[in-house]
Design an enzyme around this catalytic site. Structure first.
Site, PDB file in Angstrom:
ATOM      1  N   CYS A   1     -17.062  33.437   1.307  1.00 37.55           N
ATOM      2  CA  CYS A   1     -17.922  33.374   2.111  1.00 37.55           C
ATOM      3  C   CYS A   1     -17.688  33.799   3.479  1.00 37.55           C
ATOM      4  O   CYS A   1     -18.227  34.757   4.162  1.00 37.55           O
ATOM      5  CB  CYS A   1     -18.514  31.815   2.057  1.00 37.55           C
ATOM      6  SG  CYS A   1     -17.330  30.636   2.235  1.00 37.55           S
TER       7      CYS A   1
ATOM      8  N   HIS B   1     -19.935  27.960   8.594  1.00 37.77           N
ATOM      9  CA  HIS B   1     -18.645  28.218   9.403  1.00 37.77           C
ATOM     10  C   HIS B   1     -19.143  29.133  10.600  1.00 37.77           C
ATOM     11  O   HIS B   1     -20.223  29.541  10.717  1.00 37.77           O
ATOM     12  CB  HIS B   1     -17.893  29.359   8.725  1.00 37.77           C
ATOM     13  CG  HIS B   1     -17.515  28.860   7.310  1.00 37.77           C
ATOM     14  ND1 HIS B   1     -16.778  27.846   7.043  1.00 37.77           N
ATOM     15  CD2 HIS B   1     -17.825  29.462   5.978  1.00 37.77           C
ATOM     16  CE1 HIS B   1     -16.390  27.764   5.619  1.00 37.77           C
ATOM     17  NE2 HIS B   1     -17.187  28.727   5.039  1.00 37.77           N
TER      18      HIS B   1
END
Ligand code: NAD
Length: 338
Positions: free
Chosen positions: A142, A222
């Site tokens: 990711c 994130h």
């Protein structure tokens, strides 16, 4: 048109999302999904109409007891599909390579596996062409997917002299009750480099990028702080326009009250996204700054979602359903609603 047949081995956070994205396309379909044991996810997969398979014959009894129908084992499934998405936990996928080889089936692994396992790491925008007809590929993690999207765009437009990135990583996914920290910030790894920079280089080998990472007590997304020295020095507006044109970057703004990962996730839920998924990089338009000739900005990455459209494109390239990467990206985006 015959639809491409896709098997999913490892029906967890990534696998179940890729299954739904594949099922939504008009040129591919889900042949079956593999669960190790009965669970609410297995039950819902069945309700969605996916044929369920399990890893070993001895598991079938457990499913029967839970009143969940199983169509056979992974071995049976691999004979029926054209390609398998391996979304098993990191390092487990490598154990299946021999089995995939035995069945002569193409395979796509995820970012938890090493580049060397597939010998090719994939990002839809950066190297679709190189994936055409391949037997094995790995969709990068990711974080790496999020980094490659912006670095590829900047490098193509202006050339990157060097990129320095600090990744503030969500410690666990929202459904994970075992992983910490609950109340700490953990520099991880403590010493350079974090694996993300080298991983970017598996797709963009010529880009000078160094990454540091910190695990944070959050599950949502994130957050990346990027500092990039470009060979040309564009203005801030030029960078905004560059990102606006990219297919998987969504510009948001703090003046629109999206000031955090929490609000970015709420935005996706309000848009009616399935599972509240954000498939695009979320780049704060008003964070884009040129200071002393260098570019700075923040982006957020929804770890459960951004690799999902990349898996769909990788299937199209490897099965040669579409030779033009931009067309595959546009098709995936349109069907998912990106
Ligand atoms: P997960 O734990 O949510 O799901 C993995 C699934 O595989 C589970 O359903 C588990 O029961 C099943 N499984 C376990 N052992 C198995 C086996 N031997 N055979 C078949 N199935 C098995 O994991 P995830 O987060 O979906 O991660 C899958 C892969 O995707 C990993 O490589 C990971 O690094 C990568 N990835 C994860 C994220 C993320 O943030 N969750 C993001 C990008 C990439």
């Amino acid at each position: 048109m015959m639809k491409a047949k896709v098997a999913i081995n490892g029906y967890g956070t990534i696998g179940k999302r890729v299954a739904d994205a594949v099922a939504a396309q008009d040129d591919m379909e889900i042949t079956g999904v593999v669960k190790t044991r009965p669970s609410f996810e297995a039950r819902i997969a069945q309700e969605k109409g996916y044929d369920l398979y399990t890893t070993a014959r001895e598991n079938i009894e457990q499913f029967k007891k839970s009143d969940i129908k199983v169509s056979g084992t992974l071995d049976d499934l691999l004979d029926k599909a054209d390609i398998v998405i391996d979304a098993t936990p990191g390092d487990i996928g490598a154990e299946y390579k021999e089995l995939y080889n035995k069945h002569g089936i193409k395979a796509i692994w995820q970012g938890g596996e090493e580049h060397e396992l597939a010998g090719f790491s994939f990002n839809s925008e950066a190297n679709y062409k190189e994936a055409i007809g391949r037997d094995f590929a790995r969709v990068v993690s990711c974080n790496t997917t999020g980094l490659v999207r912006v670095l590829y765009a900047l490098d193509t437009a202006y050339g990157i002299r060097k990129a320095r990135v600090t990744l503030m990583r969500r410690a666990a996914d929202p459904n994970d009750i075992k992983t910490g920290p609950i109340n700490a910030l953990v520099p991880d790894p403590i010493k350079l480099p974090s694996h993300h920079g080298p991983d970017v280089n598996s797709i963009l080998p010529h880009v000078d990028v160094t990454t540091m990472a910190v695990k944070t007590s959050t599950t949502l997304m994130h957050l990346h702080a990027l500092n990039i020295e470009l060979k040309d020095t564009p203005g801030e507006d030029a960078i905004i326009n560059l990102f606006k044109e990219r297919p998987r970057i969504r510009l948001v703004s703090s003046s629109d009250r999206i000031k955090s990962t929490a609000e970015a996730m709420e935005f996706a839920k309000d848009m009616g996204r399935p599972r509240g998924d954000v498939w695009e990089n979320v780049v704060w338009k008003d964070s884009i700054s040129i200071s002393k000739g260098e570019l700075y900005f923040f982006q957020a990455i929804h770890q459960e979602a951004d690799v999902v459209p990349e898996n769909v494109d990788a299937i199209r390239a490897m099965l040669e359903l579409e030779r033009d990467g931009a067309r595959s990206i546009a098709k995936t985006n349109k069907i998912l609603g990106i």
